[in-house]
Design a protein around this motif. Structure first.
Motif, short mmCIF file in Angstrom:
data_model
loop_
_atom_site.label_atom_id
_atom_site.label_comp_id
_atom_site.label_asym_id
_atom_site.label_seq_id
_atom_site.Cartn_x
_atom_site.Cartn_y
_atom_site.Cartn_z
N VAL A 1 0.65 -1.16 0.06
CA VAL A 1 -0.01 0.09 -0.05
C VAL A 1 0.92 1.45 -0.08
CG1 VAL A 1 -1.84 -1.28 1.21
CG2 VAL A 1 0.08 0.09 2.70
N TRP A 2 0.35 2.28 -0.55
CA TRP A 2 0.86 3.52 -0.69
C TRP A 2 -0.11 4.45 0.46
CZ3 TRP A 2 -0.97 8.56 -3.05
CH2 TRP A 2 -0.03 9.42 -2.96
N HIS A 3 1.04 5.18 1.47
CA HIS A 3 0.21 5.91 2.42
C HIS A 3 0.03 7.59 1.86
CE1 HIS A 3 0.44 8.01 6.60
NE2 HIS A 3 -1.04 7.94 6.11
N LEU A 4 -1.18 8.09 1.88
CA LEU A 4 -1.31 9.38 1.59
C LEU A 4 -1.67 10.09 3.06
CD1 LEU A 4 -1.93 11.81 -0.02
CD2 LEU A 4 -4.06 10.82 -1.06
N GLY A 5 -0.90 10.67 3.61
CA GLY A 5 -1.38 11.39 4.76
C GLY A 5 0.03 11.81 5.44
N PRO A 6 -0.41 12.87 6.60
CA PRO A 6 0.55 13.05 7.44
C PRO A 6 1.55 12.25 8.26
CG PRO A 6 -1.36 13.68 8.44
CD PRO A 6 -1.72 12.88 7.16
N ASP A 7 2.54 12.54 8.59
CA ASP A 7 3.44 11.83 9.62
C ASP A 7 2.83 11.42 10.82
OD1 ASP A 7 5.52 11.77 7.63
OD2 ASP A 7 6.42 13.52 8.45
N LYS A 8 1.90 12.21 11.32
CA LYS A 8 1.09 12.10 12.41
C LYS A 8 0.46 10.99 12.62
CE LYS A 8 -2.84 14.98 11.90
NZ LYS A 8 -3.64 16.05 12.21
N ASP A 9 0.13 10.27 11.52
CA ASP A 9 -0.72 9.10 11.31
C ASP A 9 0.13 8.04 11.24
OD1 ASP A 9 -2.92 10.81 11.49
OD2 ASP A 9 -3.15 10.80 9.27
N GLU A 10 1.30 8.05 11.53
CA GLU A 10 2.45 6.73 11.63
C GLU A 10 1.65 5.49 12.54
OE1 GLU A 10 5.92 4.85 10.66
OE2 GLU A 10 5.04 6.30 9.87
N GLY A 11 1.13 5.98 13.34
CA GLY A 11 0.50 4.72 14.33
C GLY A 11 -0.29 3.76 13.68
N PHE A 12 -1.07 4.14 12.64
CA PHE A 12 -1.96 3.64 11.79
C PHE A 12 -1.36 2.24 11.40
CE2 PHE A 12 -4.26 2.24 8.22
CZ PHE A 12 -5.63 2.21 8.50
N PHE A 13 0.11 2.45 10.97
CA PHE A 13 0.72 1.24 10.32
C PHE A 13 1.71 0.47 11.57
CE2 PHE A 13 -0.11 4.49 7.27
CZ PHE A 13 -0.68 3.84 6.17
N THR A 14 1.96 0.90 12.76
CA THR A 14 2.88 0.68 13.55
C THR A 14 2.25 0.03 14.77
OG1 THR A 14 3.27 2.78 14.62
CG2 THR A 14 4.78 2.10 12.71
N ALA A 15 1.15 0.73 15.31
CA ALA A 15 0.35 0.12 16.34
C ALA A 15 -0.67 -0.95 16.26
CB ALA A 15 -0.35 1.11 17.10
N ILE A 16 -0.05 -2.21 15.93
CA ILE A 16 -0.74 -3.60 15.34
C ILE A 16 -1.70 -3.92 16.55
CG2 ILE A 16 -0.84 -5.72 14.14
CD1 ILE A 16 0.10 -3.09 12.47
N PRO A 17 -3.07 -4.10 16.31
CA PRO A 17 -3.78 -4.73 17.57
C PRO A 17 -3.34 -6.17 17.53
CG PRO A 17 -5.04 -3.72 15.75
CD PRO A 17 -3.77 -3.67 15.33
N GLN A 18 -3.58 -6.61 18.92
CA GLN A 18 -2.99 -8.00 19.29
C GLN A 18 -4.02 -9.03 18.51
OE1 GLN A 18 -0.67 -8.77 21.59
NE2 GLN A 18 -1.05 -10.99 21.03
N ALA A 19 -4.89 -8.76 18.01
CA ALA A 19 -6.00 -9.87 17.37
C ALA A 19 -5.32 -9.98 15.87
CB ALA A 19 -7.34 -9.27 16.81
N TRP A 20 -4.14 -9.05 15.44
CA TRP A 20 -3.52 -9.14 14.16
C TRP A 20 -2.07 -9.67 14.41
CZ3 TRP A 20 -6.34 -9.68 9.79
CH2 TRP A 20 -7.40 -9.19 9.62
N ALA A 21 -1.63 -9.76 15.60
CA ALA A 21 -0.41 -10.03 15.71
C ALA A 21 0.11 -11.68 15.26
CB ALA A 21 -0.05 -10.31 17.23
N GLY A 22 1.13 -11.70 14.53
CA GLY A 22 1.55 -12.88 13.83
C GLY A 22 0.75 -13.23 12.55
#
Length: 292
Positions: A100-121
């Motif tokens: 995916v290509w991210h169109l958005g400001p740097d402040k939204d980095e957490g959308f990609f880095t803070a992965i929910p536990q339900a999706w871990a692994g």
């Protein structure tokens, strides 16, 4: 006809929980509204549950941090559900591909880095250049203060030509940050659709965010059958979304539409409000100038 009330307390006894919007209701992007904070604190003190339901394109933990920074006390709310949470689930499920290509400001980095536990692994998603991407994740303009959706027309045209779907993490069109009106991801997604592209939405007024809110309420101990009141200032997001879910709505007229209902923001003029609502084919059960 909508019933104009003076405060949340006028009707709060009829509802087990409220789903309260943030921007325009609880804060303006810069500072919190003290009366709104007190209203939610009072509702909780009387046994009600407060869910902050926001089209912020970031996971809930980052919204909680933002509220802390604004001085909103933790006793003003129980749960946070964001458009970012719902959109993140869709992204991780592969809704717009694995590259995916991210169109958005740097402040939204957490959308990609803070992965929910339900999706871990589980299989992840890789951020790549536009040229390599299968789809777009849009959290807003790169520069929300100075850019407008039309600035992205050439890039969106290229994306449409390649058949790239766009996942919109915030369906809002605009918000007021202090005294400045800024465009959100929803404005870019709407332009993409007008151009013939495919945009996917997961925040208000679309069902996924309400489904997530109900699931979180159930985990919090509120079973099916609870009475819910939605609170918001967005006629096309908060009001339309809640109405589509069969919920009563408290429309905050002093938010995005603050200049439409007379000179007294705290007391909307019925003669102006009713035809304005009729033109938009919405009929919120209640309306209030400001959340208090």
């Amino acid at each position: 006809m909508t019933q104009i009330i003076q405060s949340l307390e006028d009707v709060s006894a009829h509802y087990d929980a409220v789903l309260c919007d943030l921007w325009g209701c609880l804060h303006n992007g810069v500072e919190a509204f003290p009366d709104a904070v007190k209203a939610l604190q009072s509702y909780r003190a009387q046994g009600g549950t407060v869910v902050l339901l926001t089209n912020a394109p970031r996971p809930e933990m980052f919204v909680a941090e933002q509220l802390d920074a604004m001085g909103v006390p933790r006793d003003a709310w129980d749960l946070i559900v964001t458009s970012g949470d719902a959109a993140q689930d869709a992204m991780l499920a592969g809704a717009v591909g694995r590259k995916v290509w991210h169109l958005g400001p740097d402040k939204d980095e957490g959308f990609f880095t803070a992965i929910p536990q339900a999706w871990a692994g589980q299989e992840g998603v890789e951020r790549v250049s536009f040229e390599e991407a299968e789809g777009i994740i849009c959290t807003g303009p790169f520069d929300e203060v100075n850019e407008v959706p039309e600035d992205y027309r050439p890039k969106l045209l290229a994306a449409k030509t390649r058949g790239m779907p766009l996942l919109c993490a915030n369906p809002d069109i605009v918000v007021d940050k202090g005294e400045t009106r800024i465009y959100c991801a929803g404005a870019i997604a709407a332009l993409y659709e007008e151009m013939g592209g495919v945009s996917l939405y997961f925040g208000k007024p679309h069902p996924p965010i309400y489904d997530m809110a109900r699931r979180k309420l159930a985990a919090h101990g509120l079973a099916e059958g609870v009475t819910l009141l939605a609170i918001g200032d967005g006629i096309n997001t908060d009001v339309a979304g809640a109405a589509g879910e069969g919920m009563d709505v408290l429309f905050v007229t002093g938010g995005l539409g603050h200049d439409q209902f007379g000179p007294d923001v705290q007391n909307p003029d019925t003669a102006l409000l009713e035809p304005w609502l009729a033109m938009r084919q919405q009929n919120p059960r209640y309306s209030v100038g400001k959340l208090r």
